[in-house]
Design an enzyme around this catalytic site. Structure first.
Site, PDB file in Angstrom:
ATOM      1  N   GLY A  31       0.843  -1.170   0.067  1.00 18.43           N
ATOM      2  CA  GLY A  31       0.095   0.171  -0.013  1.00 18.43           C
ATOM      3  C   GLY A  31       0.978   1.306  -0.067  1.00 18.43           C
ATOM      4  O   GLY A  31       2.054   1.196  -0.161  1.00 18.43           O
ATOM      5  N   HIS A  37       4.482   1.952  -8.295  1.00 22.87           N
ATOM      6  CA  HIS A  37       3.320   0.605  -8.284  1.00 22.87           C
ATOM      7  C   HIS A  37       2.350   0.920  -9.243  1.00 22.87           C
ATOM      8  O   HIS A  37       1.869  -0.211  -9.903  1.00 22.87           O
ATOM      9  CB  HIS A  37       2.625   0.911  -6.842  1.00 22.87           C
ATOM     10  CG  HIS A  37       2.998   0.656  -5.710  1.00 22.87           C
ATOM     11  ND1 HIS A  37       3.348   1.723  -4.835  1.00 22.87           N
ATOM     12  CD2 HIS A  37       3.808  -0.381  -5.112  1.00 22.87           C
ATOM     13  CE1 HIS A  37       4.053   1.186  -3.899  1.00 22.87           C
ATOM     14  NE2 HIS A  37       3.988   0.021  -3.813  1.00 22.87           N
ATOM     15  N   LYS A 148      12.218  -3.893  -9.498  1.00 24.32           N
ATOM     16  CA  LYS A 148      13.325  -4.349  -9.253  1.00 24.32           C
ATOM     17  C   LYS A 148      14.057  -3.499  -8.365  1.00 24.32           C
ATOM     18  O   LYS A 148      15.080  -3.776  -7.872  1.00 24.32           O
ATOM     19  CB  LYS A 148      14.030  -4.146 -10.549  1.00 24.32           C
ATOM     20  CG  LYS A 148      13.850  -5.221 -11.702  1.00 24.32           C
ATOM     21  CD  LYS A 148      14.481  -5.108 -13.212  1.00 24.32           C
ATOM     22  CE  LYS A 148      14.075  -6.237 -14.051  1.00 24.32           C
ATOM     23  NZ  LYS A 148      14.871  -6.086 -15.204  1.00 24.32           N
ATOM     24  N   LYS A 149      13.323  -2.559  -7.783  1.00 25.02           N
ATOM     25  CA  LYS A 149      13.917  -1.743  -6.749  1.00 25.02           C
ATOM     26  C   LYS A 149      14.299  -2.743  -5.547  1.00 25.02           C
ATOM     27  O   LYS A 149      15.356  -2.762  -4.709  1.00 25.02           O
ATOM     28  CB  LYS A 149      13.259  -0.548  -6.170  1.00 25.02           C
ATOM     29  CG  LYS A 149      13.941   0.159  -5.078  1.00 25.02           C
ATOM     30  CD  LYS A 149      13.136   1.415  -4.708  1.00 25.02           C
ATOM     31  CE  LYS A 149      11.740   0.962  -3.913  1.00 25.02           C
ATOM     32  NZ  LYS A 149      12.481   0.719  -2.368  1.00 25.02           N
ATOM     33  N   ARG A 187       8.466   4.619   1.716  1.00 26.14           N
ATOM     34  CA  ARG A 187       9.121   5.294   2.616  1.00 26.14           C
ATOM     35  C   ARG A 187       9.711   6.764   2.412  1.00 26.14           C
ATOM     36  O   ARG A 187      10.509   7.449   3.509  1.00 26.14           O
ATOM     37  CB  ARG A 187      10.222   4.288   3.268  1.00 26.14           C
ATOM     38  CG  ARG A 187       9.790   3.081   3.856  1.00 26.14           C
ATOM     39  CD  ARG A 187      11.123   2.170   4.405  1.00 26.14           C
ATOM     40  NE  ARG A 187      10.324   1.299   5.146  1.00 26.14           N
ATOM     41  CZ  ARG A 187       9.961  -0.060   5.024  1.00 26.14           C
ATOM     42  NH1 ARG A 187      10.317  -0.442   3.704  1.00 26.14           N
ATOM     43  NH2 ARG A 187       9.783  -0.915   5.803  1.00 26.14           N
TER      44      ARG A 187
END
Length: 283
Positions: A31, A37, A148-149, A187
């Site tokens: 979320g 995303h 891919k992060k 974050r």
């Protein structure tokens, strides 16, 4: 678009779709969605008849002193973005629904979990493995998309899916960056304005390592030394890890090569950020 919270309802819904021959594409998330995303959801829309998004802040992948309680949440905003990206079903279970009383199963993982984030976040990938396996069992996807992060997470999920013969195609998607290069992350919302600027040191380190490698530098010590100087010059930055690894096995490399993964985790203040690049890939 339909929002489902109950595990059994979700499972019955997708089993009905599977009986109709529908191909299901799946994007699992925690979320607080962003453009990274959204890129997964838009790609997923092209790969299935039905697109499922899960939103679940999984408690089993957070350590004792990590940010489970403060992890950002915004279900209403997430659902609005999901609908705009063509999501058909949003699955947002509760922790009690996913881990009812008596739950005791674990998934034992191999050496891919040991380095990088696995070294500094013990137990993290065990929690990831359990929740992804459960989500695959509930959603029954034909394909699942991951960014891919979280390169190590993607490698572990690929290996787990292969080893356990899970009938899911795992699709890795490129890192999505802000215009100034910062990798998008939920974050990032923790960062102050000043810290947000300081966080650009991760991308600067990546650009420097790529530039040096392109110019012929293959010494691991020299490449990592240059990256470390960039990070340590930033007041609130502290290095968790800076490493060059084989992008398939995640084993250390003696010299840098096109298939080497440069991965880093850096704390800006108390916020831990990760980023990576494969040296030979197009940035």
């Amino acid at each position: 678009m339909k929002l489902i919270h109950d595990v059994q309802e979700m499972q019955q819904t997708v089993l009905g779709l599977k009986r109709q021959g529908k191909r299901i594409a799946f994007v699992p998330t925690m979320g607080f969605l962003h453009e990274g995303h959204a890129s997964l959801m838009r790609e997923g829309r092209t790969r299935g008849d039905v697109l499922v998004l899960s939103i679940f802040v999984n408690p089993t992948q957070f350590g004792i002193n990590e940010d489970l309680a403060s992890y950002p949440r915004n279900l209403e905003g997430d659902c609005a973005l999901a609908e705009s990206c063509g999501v058909d079903l949003v699955f947002a279970p509760t922790a009690a629904g996913m881990y009812p009383p008596g739950f005791q199963t674990t998934v034992a993982l191999g050496p891919l979990t040991k380095p990088l984030c696995g070294a500094s976040r013990p137990g993290h990938f065990d929690g990831v493995a359990v929740v992804v396996t459960k989500l695959f069992g509930i959603v029954q996807p034909d394909c699942a998309l991951f960014g891919k992060k979280d390169f190590q997470q993607l490698a572990i999920i690929r290996q787990m899916t292969l080893d356990l013969n899970l009938p899911v195609e795992i699709i890795g998607m490129p890192i999505v960056r802000e215009p100034d290069g910062l990798a998008m992350s939920s974050r990032n919302s923790y960062l102050s304005v000043e810290q947000r600027q300081q966080a650009l040191c991760l991308h600067r380190a990546i650009l420097k390592v790529r530039e040096l490698f392109k110019g012929g530098e293959t010494s691991v010590d020299r490449l990592l030394g240059e990256a470390r100087m960039i990070i340590t010059a930033v007041p609130e930055a502290s290095v968790d890890y800076l490493e060059l690894r084989d992008s398939t096995t995640l084993e250390p490399v003696a010299t840098a090569a096109a298939d080497s993964l440069f991965a880093l985790a850096v704390k800006i203040g108390s916020t831990r950020l990760i980023d990576n690049t494969v040296l030979g890939d197009t940035p």
